[in-house]
Design a protein around this motif. Structure first.
Motif, short mmCIF file in Angstrom:
data_model
loop_
_atom_site.label_atom_id
_atom_site.label_comp_id
_atom_site.label_asym_id
_atom_site.label_seq_id
_atom_site.Cartn_x
_atom_site.Cartn_y
_atom_site.Cartn_z
N LYS A 42 0.80 -1.22 0.00
CA LYS A 42 0.00 0.00 0.00
C LYS A 42 0.84 1.28 0.00
O LYS A 42 0.38 2.31 -0.45
N CYS A 43 2.04 1.21 0.54
CA CYS A 43 2.88 2.40 0.70
C CYS A 43 3.27 2.99 -0.66
O CYS A 43 3.72 2.28 -1.55
N ILE A 44 3.11 4.32 -0.80
CA ILE A 44 3.50 5.01 -2.03
C ILE A 44 4.76 5.85 -1.84
O ILE A 44 5.19 6.54 -2.76
N GLY A 45 5.33 5.82 -0.63
CA GLY A 45 6.59 6.53 -0.38
C GLY A 45 6.48 8.04 -0.40
O GLY A 45 7.43 8.73 -0.72
N CYS A 46 5.32 8.57 -0.04
CA CYS A 46 5.09 10.02 -0.11
C CYS A 46 5.89 10.80 0.94
O CYS A 46 6.16 11.97 0.76
N GLY A 47 6.23 10.16 2.06
CA GLY A 47 7.04 10.80 3.08
C GLY A 47 6.27 11.55 4.15
O GLY A 47 6.87 12.11 5.07
N LEU A 48 4.94 11.58 4.07
CA LEU A 48 4.17 12.29 5.09
C LEU A 48 4.37 11.70 6.48
O LEU A 48 4.45 12.42 7.46
N CYS A 49 4.46 10.39 6.56
CA CYS A 49 4.66 9.73 7.85
C CYS A 49 6.00 10.12 8.47
O CYS A 49 6.11 10.38 9.67
N ALA A 50 7.04 10.18 7.64
CA ALA A 50 8.37 10.55 8.13
C ALA A 50 8.39 11.97 8.65
O ALA A 50 9.02 12.27 9.67
N LYS A 51 7.68 12.86 7.97
CA LYS A 51 7.61 14.26 8.41
C LYS A 51 6.84 14.40 9.72
O LYS A 51 7.15 15.25 10.55
N GLU A 52 5.83 13.58 9.89
CA GLU A 52 4.95 13.68 11.06
C GLU A 52 5.52 12.99 12.31
O GLU A 52 5.19 13.37 13.42
N CYS A 53 6.38 12.00 12.13
CA CYS A 53 6.90 11.22 13.26
C CYS A 53 7.66 12.10 14.25
O CYS A 53 8.69 12.69 13.90
N PRO A 54 7.18 12.20 15.51
CA PRO A 54 7.85 13.05 16.49
C PRO A 54 9.23 12.53 16.91
O PRO A 54 10.06 13.30 17.38
N ALA A 55 9.47 11.25 16.71
CA ALA A 55 10.77 10.67 17.09
C ALA A 55 11.73 10.59 15.90
O ALA A 55 12.86 10.16 16.06
N SER A 56 11.27 10.98 14.72
CA SER A 56 12.09 10.95 13.49
C SER A 56 12.71 9.57 13.24
O SER A 56 13.88 9.46 12.89
N ILE A 57 11.91 8.53 13.40
CA ILE A 57 12.43 7.17 13.22
C ILE A 57 11.88 6.49 11.96
O ILE A 57 12.11 5.31 11.76
N ILE A 58 11.20 7.26 11.12
CA ILE A 58 10.73 6.73 9.84
C ILE A 58 11.57 7.35 8.73
O ILE A 58 11.74 8.56 8.66
N THR A 59 12.08 6.49 7.88
CA THR A 59 12.86 6.95 6.74
C THR A 59 12.17 6.52 5.45
O THR A 59 11.42 5.55 5.44
N ILE A 60 12.45 7.24 4.38
CA ILE A 60 11.93 6.88 3.07
C ILE A 60 13.11 6.35 2.26
O ILE A 60 14.07 7.08 2.00
N ASN A 61 13.03 5.10 1.91
CA ASN A 61 14.12 4.44 1.19
C ASN A 61 13.74 4.24 -0.27
O ASN A 61 12.57 4.07 -0.60
N LYS A 62 14.75 4.21 -1.11
CA LYS A 62 14.54 3.94 -2.53
C LYS A 62 14.90 2.49 -2.78
O LYS A 62 15.97 2.02 -2.40
N LEU A 63 13.97 1.77 -3.40
CA LEU A 63 14.17 0.35 -3.69
C LEU A 63 14.22 0.14 -5.19
O LEU A 63 13.40 0.70 -5.93
N GLU A 64 15.15 -0.66 -5.63
CA GLU A 64 15.23 -1.02 -7.05
C GLU A 64 14.17 -2.09 -7.31
O GLU A 64 14.10 -3.09 -6.62
N VAL A 65 13.36 -1.87 -8.32
CA VAL A 65 12.29 -2.80 -8.68
C VAL A 65 12.56 -3.28 -10.10
O VAL A 65 12.87 -2.49 -10.98
N GLY A 66 12.40 -4.56 -10.30
CA GLY A 66 12.60 -5.13 -11.64
C GLY A 66 11.67 -4.54 -12.66
O GLY A 66 10.53 -4.22 -12.36
N ALA A 67 12.14 -4.36 -13.87
CA ALA A 67 11.33 -3.73 -14.92
C ALA A 67 10.29 -4.66 -15.47
O ALA A 67 10.29 -5.81 -15.39
#
Length: 67
Positions: A42-67
């Motif tokens: 379900k995750c689209i990697g928008c980053g809203l969760c990372a911005k909202e996290c008060p402990a700053s423990i969520i990161t947005i990672n880039k994953l290589e996906v097969g074509a």
């Protein structure tokens, strides 16, 4: 192809639920009241969760996906 994905540092998460409130795809849930977990299908990697996290423990990672 690159896909962005949220990742939670489970060892530091206090399950406050801030990330859940801002996720537009309802991709985050609290696992057994202990920590937040991301549903990768379900995750689209928008980053809203990372911005909202008060402990700053969520990161947005880039994953290589097969074509």
């Amino acid at each position: 192809m690159v896909r962005r994905m949220a990742k939670v540092d489970k060892s530091l998460c206090v399950a406050c639920g801030s990330c859940i409130k801002v996720c537009p795809k309802q991709a985050i849930s609290i696992y057994r009241g202990v920590y937040a977990q991301v549903d990768e299908s379900k995750c689209i990697g928008c980053g809203l969760c990372a911005k909202e996290c008060p402990a700053s423990i969520i990161t947005i990672n880039k994953l290589e996906v097969g074509a």
